[in-house]
Design a protein around this motif. Structure first.
Motif, PDB file in Angstrom:
ATOM      1  N   GLY A  65       0.793  -1.217   0.000  1.00  0.00           N
ATOM      2  CA  GLY A  65       0.000   0.000   0.000  1.00  0.00           C
ATOM      3  C   GLY A  65       0.826   1.267   0.000  1.00  0.00           C
ATOM      4  O   GLY A  65       0.366   2.325   0.442  1.00  0.00           O
ATOM      5  N   THR A  66       2.062   1.180  -0.498  1.00  0.00           N
ATOM      6  CA  THR A  66       2.927   2.358  -0.557  1.00  0.00           C
ATOM      7  C   THR A  66       2.409   3.334  -1.599  1.00  0.00           C
ATOM      8  O   THR A  66       2.133   2.939  -2.740  1.00  0.00           O
ATOM      9  CB  THR A  66       4.368   1.951  -0.922  1.00  0.00           C
ATOM     10  OG1 THR A  66       4.837   0.994   0.022  1.00  0.00           O
ATOM     11  CG2 THR A  66       5.294   3.158  -0.919  1.00  0.00           C
ATOM     12  N   PRO A  67       2.261   4.606  -1.256  1.00  0.00           N
ATOM     13  CA  PRO A  67       1.718   5.597  -2.205  1.00  0.00           C
ATOM     14  C   PRO A  67       2.732   5.968  -3.285  1.00  0.00           C
ATOM     15  O   PRO A  67       3.500   6.923  -3.139  1.00  0.00           O
ATOM     16  CB  PRO A  67       1.387   6.793  -1.314  1.00  0.00           C
ATOM     17  CG  PRO A  67       2.334   6.670  -0.158  1.00  0.00           C
ATOM     18  CD  PRO A  67       2.529   5.201   0.072  1.00  0.00           C
ATOM     19  N   TRP A  69       2.014   6.793  -6.552  1.00  0.00           N
ATOM     20  CA  TRP A  69       1.559   7.834  -7.476  1.00  0.00           C
ATOM     21  C   TRP A  69       1.221   9.143  -6.775  1.00  0.00           C
ATOM     22  O   TRP A  69       0.825  10.107  -7.424  1.00  0.00           O
ATOM     23  CB  TRP A  69       0.343   7.339  -8.249  1.00  0.00           C
ATOM     24  CG  TRP A  69       0.579   6.035  -8.960  1.00  0.00           C
ATOM     25  CD1 TRP A  69       0.036   4.825  -8.667  1.00  0.00           C
ATOM     26  CD2 TRP A  69       1.437   5.814 -10.076  1.00  0.00           C
ATOM     27  NE1 TRP A  69       0.490   3.858  -9.524  1.00  0.00           N
ATOM     28  CE2 TRP A  69       1.355   4.447 -10.407  1.00  0.00           C
ATOM     29  CE3 TRP A  69       2.277   6.647 -10.842  1.00  0.00           C
ATOM     30  CZ2 TRP A  69       2.091   3.882 -11.458  1.00  0.00           C
ATOM     31  CZ3 TRP A  69       2.998   6.086 -11.892  1.00  0.00           C
ATOM     32  CH2 TRP A  69       2.895   4.723 -12.190  1.00  0.00           C
ATOM     33  N   GLN A  70       1.375   9.189  -5.485  1.00  0.00           N
ATOM     34  CA  GLN A  70       1.049  10.407  -4.735  1.00  0.00           C
ATOM     35  C   GLN A  70       2.016  11.541  -5.086  1.00  0.00           C
ATOM     36  O   GLN A  70       3.230  11.326  -5.187  1.00  0.00           O
ATOM     37  CB  GLN A  70       1.117  10.129  -3.233  1.00  0.00           C
ATOM     38  CG  GLN A  70       0.778  11.329  -2.374  1.00  0.00           C
ATOM     39  CD  GLN A  70       0.874  10.998  -0.890  1.00  0.00           C
ATOM     40  OE1 GLN A  70       1.323   9.914  -0.524  1.00  0.00           O
ATOM     41  NE2 GLN A  70       0.448  11.916  -0.050  1.00  0.00           N
ATOM     42  N   ARG A  71       1.466  12.737  -5.274  1.00  0.00           N
ATOM     43  CA  ARG A  71       2.307  13.889  -5.552  1.00  0.00           C
ATOM     44  C   ARG A  71       2.977  14.352  -4.262  1.00  0.00           C
ATOM     45  O   ARG A  71       2.328  14.832  -3.340  1.00  0.00           O
ATOM     46  CB  ARG A  71       1.468  15.032  -6.133  1.00  0.00           C
ATOM     47  CG  ARG A  71       0.908  14.731  -7.529  1.00  0.00           C
ATOM     48  CD  ARG A  71       0.233  15.952  -8.119  1.00  0.00           C
ATOM     49  NE  ARG A  71      -0.251  15.706  -9.480  1.00  0.00           N
ATOM     50  CZ  ARG A  71      -0.853  16.613 -10.230  1.00  0.00           C
ATOM     51  NH1 ARG A  71      -1.051  17.841  -9.743  1.00  0.00           N
ATOM     52  NH2 ARG A  71      -1.266  16.306 -11.440  1.00  0.00           N
ATOM     53  N   ASP A  72       4.299  14.183  -4.208  1.00  0.00           N
ATOM     54  CA  ASP A  72       5.037  14.539  -3.000  1.00  0.00           C
ATOM     55  C   ASP A  72       6.278  15.370  -3.299  1.00  0.00           C
ATOM     56  O   ASP A  72       7.160  15.523  -2.449  1.00  0.00           O
ATOM     57  CB  ASP A  72       5.444  13.273  -2.234  1.00  0.00           C
ATOM     58  CG  ASP A  72       6.196  12.281  -3.116  1.00  0.00           C
ATOM     59  OD1 ASP A  72       6.497  12.635  -4.274  1.00  0.00           O
ATOM     60  OD2 ASP A  72       6.482  11.165  -2.642  1.00  0.00           O
ATOM     61  N   LYS A 193       9.724   3.683  -3.466  1.00  0.00           N
ATOM     62  CA  LYS A 193       9.470   4.687  -4.494  1.00  0.00           C
ATOM     63  C   LYS A 193      10.788   5.239  -5.033  1.00  0.00           C
ATOM     64  O   LYS A 193      10.945   5.426  -6.246  1.00  0.00           O
ATOM     65  CB  LYS A 193       8.618   5.821  -3.922  1.00  0.00           C
ATOM     66  CG  LYS A 193       8.236   6.873  -4.959  1.00  0.00           C
ATOM     67  CD  LYS A 193       7.203   7.844  -4.432  1.00  0.00           C
ATOM     68  CE  LYS A 193       6.738   8.809  -5.508  1.00  0.00           C
ATOM     69  NZ  LYS A 193       5.643   9.702  -5.060  1.00  0.00           N
TER      70      LYS A 193
END
Length: 301
Positions: A65-67, A69-72, A193
């Motif tokens: 469940g590692t994000p 595609w999250q904008r970071d 990531k």
């Protein structure tokens, strides 16, 4: 000084043990690649390894469940890290056509020195004291001594300046990758990531370079090649690199990087055992210098 920098600490026993295991695995990789290079080009192997490992990392991140595609704010730094990683392998590949493997190893493994210097100026909490700088010098002297015979032999067969220069550039690129990971938003990104950035970008670059070099022709996919790809992609590019980035997020990177000197030493040892490579008595002295350097660099206040 930020909280994350403060949370990174000098190496403890568990970190040292894990780094030794990783360096041994990375050292064995050189022998594996050399054994299978006649059957599948080294750059093509590296590209396929990165591509397979990228898929594994993506699946691992999705499972946890590692994000991804999250904008970071890590996209720019991630692409840069991937480009640096791919360019490093390009320099190694081209450089080996103009110098010997021994000389390439010496110049490539200047990377920990460049890393320590870069982090000393770029990242708070990574300052090296005088004794630690002495450790870096001792470790590098050990590397030079370990490969001195190879360097002397190479000098008798014409100029190796171009290959040596590319080796230094590769070391700089390796160090730059580490600094980018530590001095940008990647420092707080999940390890999977960060690794996915490097593997996916480098995979595309290396496969493209291999295809342009014609390495796809004449590939022999026998058991040895498949075992080599499994070792390189699953054990090295996937498992060991995740462990490496996990260490980078918890311990001081300049201390970890010095352990990279152990990798070519392990490579020589595996070469002696598995390939009957001849090594002179200076290897023992070089190993002692490297170990002394590691002790000094990891010395606590």
């Amino acid at each position: 000084m930020d909280a994350q920098t403060l949370s990174r600490r000098p190496l403890d026993g568990a970190a040292v043990g894990l780094m030794v295991v990783l360096c041994a695995a990375w050292g064995l990789q050189q022998v594996v690649i050399k054994l299978t290079a006649p059957l599948m080009g080294a750059v093509l192997q590296a590209g396929v390894r990165s591509a397979i490992a990228a898929l594994l990392v993506f699946g691992f991140a999705a499972w946890r469940g590692t994000p991804i595609w999250q904008r970071d704010g890590t996209l720019g730094a991630g692409l840069l890290a991937g480009l640096l990683f791919g360019a490093e392998f390009f320099c190694i590949f081209v450089g080996l056509g103009h110098t010997t493997a021994s000389r390439m190893a010496v110049f490539l493994y200047t990377a920990p020195i460049f890393t320590a210097i870069g982090l000393h100026f770029a990242v708070a909490g990574e300052r090296l004291r005088r004794a630690q700088w002495l450790g870096v010098v001792l470790a590098f002297c050990g590397m030079v001594l370990a490969f001195a015979d190879g360097m002397t032999a190479a000098s008798a067969h014409g100029s190796t300046l171009a290959g040596d220069a590319l080796g230094v550039v590769a070391g700089l690129l390796w160090a730059a990758t580490t600094v980018v990971v530590r001095a940008t938003p990647l420092a707080s990104a999940p390890a999977s990531k960060t690794l996915l950035y490097q593997l996916s970008v480098s995979g595309v670059l290396l496969l493209a370079m291999a295809l342009m070099a014609g390495q796809a022709d004449g590939v022999q996919l026998n058991g040895a090649v498949l075992a080599s790809l499994f070792y390189q992609s699953v054990l090295i590019a996937f498992a060991s690199y995740l462990a490496w980035f996990w260490l980078l997020r918890r311990y001081l990177a300049s201390r970890l990087s010095v352990f990279s000197f152990l990798t070519p030493l392990f490579g020589v040892a595996f070469g002696v055992v598995l390939m009957q490579d001849a090594v002179g008595p200076r290897f023992a002295v070089a190993a002692l210098l490297v170990l002394a350097g590691i002790v000094l660099v990891n010395r606590r206040s």
